[in-house]
Design an enzyme around this catalytic site. Sequence first.
Site, short mmCIF file in Angstrom:
data_model
loop_
_atom_site.label_atom_id
_atom_site.label_comp_id
_atom_site.label_asym_id
_atom_site.label_seq_id
_atom_site.Cartn_x
_atom_site.Cartn_y
_atom_site.Cartn_z
N GLU A 111 0.68 -1.53 0.14
CA GLU A 111 -0.18 -0.07 -0.02
C GLU A 111 0.71 1.14 -0.04
OE1 GLU A 111 -2.83 -0.40 3.19
OE2 GLU A 111 -4.83 1.75 2.23
N GLU A 125 2.28 1.56 -3.84
CA GLU A 125 1.27 2.28 -4.14
C GLU A 125 1.29 4.15 -4.13
OE1 GLU A 125 -2.65 0.60 -3.72
OE2 GLU A 125 -3.50 1.45 -4.76
N CYS A 143 -8.70 -1.95 4.05
CA CYS A 143 -8.54 -2.90 5.35
C CYS A 143 -9.77 -3.21 5.79
CB CYS A 143 -7.26 -2.84 6.35
SG CYS A 143 -5.84 -1.69 5.79
N SER A 203 -6.87 2.18 -2.27
CA SER A 203 -6.09 1.54 -2.52
C SER A 203 -6.39 -0.09 -2.67
CB SER A 203 -5.08 1.23 -1.33
OG SER A 203 -4.08 0.12 -2.04
N LYS A 239 -15.48 -9.77 8.24
CA LYS A 239 -13.99 -10.19 7.30
C LYS A 239 -15.93 -11.47 7.47
CE LYS A 239 -11.20 -8.14 7.88
NZ LYS A 239 -10.15 -7.02 6.84
N GLU A 276 -16.54 -10.88 3.46
CA GLU A 276 -15.67 -10.61 3.06
C GLU A 276 -15.03 -11.77 2.60
OE1 GLU A 276 -11.18 -9.14 4.30
OE2 GLU A 276 -11.38 -7.96 2.87
N GLU A 286 -15.08 -12.78 -5.83
CA GLU A 286 -13.66 -12.40 -6.17
C GLU A 286 -12.10 -12.91 -5.56
OE1 GLU A 286 -15.50 -9.83 -5.00
OE2 GLU A 286 -14.49 -7.88 -4.82
N CYS A 297 -10.28 -1.35 14.69
CA CYS A 297 -10.57 -2.93 14.88
C CYS A 297 -10.77 -3.66 16.45
CB CYS A 297 -9.57 -3.76 13.98
SG CYS A 297 -8.98 -3.05 12.41
#
Lengths: 594, 177
Positions: A278, A281, A304, A324, A363, A366, A371, A520
């Site tokens: 990241e 990037e 994230c 990102s 999560k 996710e 994908e 988190c």
Amino acid sequence: MCNITINGIEVEARDGITILTAAREAGFTIPTLCFLEGTIPQGACRACVVEVEGAPSLAASCCTPIRNDMVIRTNTKRVRDARRTVVELLLSEHEGDCQTCVRGSDCELLLLARNLGIREIPFNTVNPVQQIDRSTPALARDPGKCIKCRRCETVCAEVQHVGAISAQYRGYDTVIGPAFASPLATVACVQCGQCAAVCPTGAITEISHVQGVWNALDDPKKHVVVQTAPAIRAALGECFSLEPGTLVTGKMVSALRELGFDAVFDTNFTADLTIIEEGTELLTRLKSALVDKKEVALPQYTSCSPGWIKYAEYFHPEILPNISTCKSPQQMFGALAKTYYAQKIGVKPEAMTVVSVMPCTAKKFECQRPEMDDSGYQDVDYVLTTRELGDMIKMAGIDFINLPDDTMDAPFGTSTGAADIFANTGGVMEAALRTVHALVTGRNLPAEDLHVRPLAGLEGIKSAEVTFTDTVENWRFLEGVTARVAVAHGLGNASDLITHIQETGEVFHFIEVMTCPGGCIGGGGQPRFTTDEVREARIAAIYKEDEGKTYRQSHLNPAITEMYEQFLKEPLGETSHHLLHTGYTGKELFTQEV
Amino acid sequence: MCTTQPVSARQPDLSESSLIPVLDEIIDSYCGTRGALIPVLQSVQNLLGFLPAPALQYVSRELNIPYSEVAGVVTFYSFFSTVPRGTYLVRVCLGTACYVRGGKEVLEALTKELGIRVGETSEDRLFSLEIGRCFGACGLAPVVMVNNTVHQRVKPAKIHELIEQYRSEGMQEREVQ
């Protein structure tokens, strides 16, 4: 200041606060159900009633401001009887399958009923049959257990600016749920689970992956590996009555081994990897903008937090090019486990089960995104919340408190302090700045203890600046450039920040967004109940873990260097692109006709 | 006598292209008004006869109010309907005064006469049946409202006659159209 009397004791309290706040600050206990710290009080449940001298009726202490010379009694027969009636009425509409309910000792309704000495429910009520809504990957709603305190609605609308659930219909038929009481999957829910975190009963909970994990562990043909997010180690202890903020990293590893995982790894490793990818990037985007004078999407936003990603896909599709392309550390881990690690140990990816322990419900959503299968299989198979891991440890009869400390396994066990602080609001940004500054200037970030203080703490939106001087040759174009960064936690704050930038044009280069208040450590899957005091304790523990590490900057992690040498070759390289990066697509707010 | 205008004489055009300008006009007229949701919903329902989902979703988006909250308001108030209603909305008051003076029997008679239950619309789309809790006309109990017309001291035996008047008026309207 006001002088008030509570139960015959004179108390000095700040002007403008409520009876509840004044009483609690003075050490008196008043039960509450609908009250939610930091939000406008509803006064809906009446569990907090108190007697105010001179007032004709009992007052709901959560929404009654104090006055000078107020005389308050929190423990009279009238108060106790009223509270008991209130809770008896709630219980009469509550499906109390307490023996098998996922909420046990942390059920606030159960605790309140016990504390009020309720031994029978004098009201015979036939309640409408309620369907359990399991339509989403992460969250289950059981309206039969709902007591309409509306904390979930408050947190969803006011704190997260999502508004997926609200009160539908009226009176006896009221359901707290999506529009027209349709399934949650048909509305714009980001799966953050803050509703489940604040629910006093078992009406909203995570979809359990516990049985799937047991099945994998019991299958001798499966190689089952586990990764643990940085936020778990500062909260898991609470499942075993340890103080919030007790670090239990070593005990957690021991417990996971006793549960039977074949290898115990650290999501921290891929957090370090995220910083490399990241950060590179970001530097690439800056170079395109400053040197090549190209149109580049800036500021870059972090990626994230899966609730944030889903939020942006629904509510701010215009900023998707700014996010990102790095997968979250959980998904980077899954993709690497089923490719690099599977090859390394000679296990076929289809024979490997990857389990995550996350502070997060999103999560679970996710890992099921279509994908997220770059290994050729679903990269992460199961996601356990901190609470679920606590439950499994109890099921296995493990004496958690007295476990010895153990350490994580290679190759995904080594991490730096920069990865630990991914758990805290401001942490990803601090970790990124540590590495970016070091790469650009060859020197450590000029900050005491490497901490960027303006980015730490529970302020909703924070910002900081870093100026690069004496830059190394590769990054000379950044000489004298001041990078402006911002941090938002809680989606309401993120939304406010985006709007502010769009309206004022204020320049930022990099923005960290975490879905949950506090980051988190305050995730929807953490042990209940997460107050700001608890958040601060967990945040402090995470900084302590960081400061105790040999390496505190991601690019210094020797295991990361080895990973690039052996497998990934270079940041943003072809393998990285294939395994560690992803893309986003705007989502329609209204997916289904009502 | 029947003096009311039908709520919606024709099935409204619900295609997006024709809906949006109409909704925009309503929403714009409440621009910047606090608490605009309920008056906007009332205007939309007056215009369309009911509140179709696409219209509610558009209102939610334009007023920047979560859809769950919009739906919460729509489902809370019995005045709002998300299904098409008949030309004549028949509302029977079951508030305390009307109830004790025979409102329930009036409702039964209406159910029988119209062949529909509360919340339903007759097959010929002429009548919808709803109940209300006090129209503020307790001195006239029991009360039935047909669209905006209040019928006082209604007797179950007179229900057939009352409905027949509207039925023939409605049929005539249709023939004209």
